[in-house]
Design an enzyme around this catalytic site. Structure first.
Site, PDB file in Angstrom:
ATOM      1  N   ASP A 187       0.858  -1.177   0.000  1.00  0.00           N
ATOM      2  CA  ASP A 187       0.000   0.000   0.000  1.00  0.00           C
ATOM      3  C   ASP A 187       0.899   1.234   0.000  1.00  0.00           C
ATOM      4  OD1 ASP A 187      -2.546   1.392   0.244  1.00  0.00           O
ATOM      5  OD2 ASP A 187      -1.867   1.932   2.258  1.00  0.00           O
ATOM      6  N   GLU A 271      -1.937  -1.577  -5.562  1.00  0.00           N
ATOM      7  CA  GLU A 271      -3.235  -0.971  -5.867  1.00  0.00           C
ATOM      8  C   GLU A 271      -3.106   0.000  -7.032  1.00  0.00           C
ATOM      9  OE1 GLU A 271      -6.955   1.138  -3.466  1.00  0.00           O
ATOM     10  OE2 GLU A 271      -4.960   0.996  -2.551  1.00  0.00           O
ATOM     11  N   ASP A 353      -2.818   1.559   7.398  1.00  0.00           N
ATOM     12  CA  ASP A 353      -2.025   1.273   6.204  1.00  0.00           C
ATOM     13  C   ASP A 353      -1.688  -0.210   6.090  1.00  0.00           C
ATOM     14  OD1 ASP A 353      -2.053   3.977   5.572  1.00  0.00           O
ATOM     15  OD2 ASP A 353      -0.280   4.384   6.774  1.00  0.00           O
TER      16      ASP A 353
END
Length: 385
Positions: A187, A271, A353
């Site tokens: 992430d 992502e 996170d």
């Protein structure tokens, strides 16, 4: 795998070489602007498209009639500018770039030399650190790393900060990295640029904020200089040096993080963020731009293609931050100020996170298995030369 590997070295020209390079840069810039104007007028007035071949013939006639001074530069440099513009228009028609623009004097300048492969050993030798170019002679380079391969083209550039660089591209064989079995989810964010599902956090150096005071003072002094004066030009270079220092520091940090992830993990789930949309947020645009998130993804994709790794891209609309990685409960909203939260269903305490990275890992592996295409989309990484 055979790939194109680029080397970039700092170049320290002599006064004579600086004068010759000024001629090379000026002539190359003139040819680019002339070709762009010729293409544009030919299409607007006659609906005719010109390519490299037609412009090359026009350039030869231009040298013989109106602009004989173009012969002061190396013959291959203007020709390469025509090839570059041909490539720029191909990207424009394919929708990958905007319409080409005119070159300015105080922007980044570059020329490309073609090495004669029949006599390349006389002009280039990586072992003895020797490089010779037409009309420049031997170059004084800072050989910061060892080279492998024989280059076919050499690009000499000058940035707005007044620094000279030499870029060489060689075709080399890259061996794949040792196989591993671990898979991680990554992430990215503003507080920490890289967060993995294993709990690693890279932090955020925030180089723009580190040099904000120096940049503010330099820009304030620049605003008080008279336009067109020599002192204003010197102050512009001082401002450009600070921006170059910020960009170099950020690029080095991103290379370290991307190389660490690629070396340690054979499969990385990432992502698919809308970086352009994030930059439209006036509260976070400066912080997002300072992280270089798009550059991080670009580096990871081409390094993965080089070393036999795989980057799986997860759908950007997947609720990675507000979904519990233990029970799967999805909350209605999760503001950015919430860094830690407790799931009301399973009472698991989450770091925002790390929880998102775990969800990215789950969605990436599910999507790669093909059992849930709606929640985890997979894209094939491509090599970037």
């Amino acid at each position: 795998m055979v790939a194109q590997w680029a080397y970039k070295f700092r170049f320290y020209p002599t006064p004579t070489q600086k004068r010759q390079l000024a001629i090379e840069f000026g002539h190359a810039r003139f040819v680019w602007n002339w070709a762009l104007e010729t293409r544009t007028k030919a299409y607007q007035e006659h609906s005719k498209s010109l390519n490299y071949s037609g412009l090359s013939r026009k350039l030869t006639a231009l040298k013989q009639t109106e602009c004989p001074w173009l012969g002061e530069a190396t013959a291959s440099c203007p020709t390469q500018k025509l090839r570059d513009q041909d490539t720029a228009f191909k990207h424009f028609f394919a929708g990958r770039a905007k319409y080409p623009r005119f070159k300015k004097r105080h922007q980044t300048q570059s020329v490309r030399y073609q090495l004669d492969q029949r006599h390349v050993e006389k002009n280039f030798n990586a072992e003895s650190q020797r490089l010779k170019l037409p009309k420049l002679g031997a170059l004084k380079l800072k050989w910061s790393r060892r080279m492998t391969g024989i280059p076919k083209m050499v690009t000499v550039s000058k940035d707005p900060a007044g620094r000279y660089f030499v870029s060489l591209v060689c075709e080399i064989e890259i061996l794949p990295l040792p196989t591993r079995k671990n898979v991680i989810g990554v992430d990215v964010g503003v507080k920490d640029v890289v967060i993995t599902s294993e709990g690693y956090k890279s932090g955020a150096p925030k180089y723009t904020y580190q040099y904000a005071r120096q940049l503010k003072q330099a820009q304030r002094r620049l605003s008080k200089k008279r336009k067109g004066s020599y002192r204003r030009r010197r102050q512009q270079q001082r401002v450009a040096r600070i921006h170059a220092r910020i960009a170099d520091s950020r690029r080095d940090f991103l290379h370290q993080q991307s190389s660490k992830l690629i070396n340690e993990n054979p499969v990385i789930c990432l992502e698919d963020l809308n970086i352009k949309g994030m930059l439209r947020n006036r509260h976070l645009s400066k912080a997002v731009a300072d992280c270089g998130l798009f550059e991080l993804r670009r580096q990871m994709e081409y390094k993965a293609a080089w070393y036999g790794r795989e980057v799986l891209i997860v759908d950007r609309w997947a609720p990675t931050s507000k979904a519990c990685s233990e029970c799967g409960t999805i909350h209605e909203s999760m503001p950015l100020k919430v860094r830690e939260w407790v799931c009301p269903d399973c009472t698991t305490r989450h770091d925002r996170d790390i929880n998102a990275a775990i969800n990215v890992l789950r969605l990436g592996t599910v999507g790669s298995a093909g059992t849930d295409k709606a929640r985890g989309a997979v894209k094939t990484p491509r090599a970037v030369a």
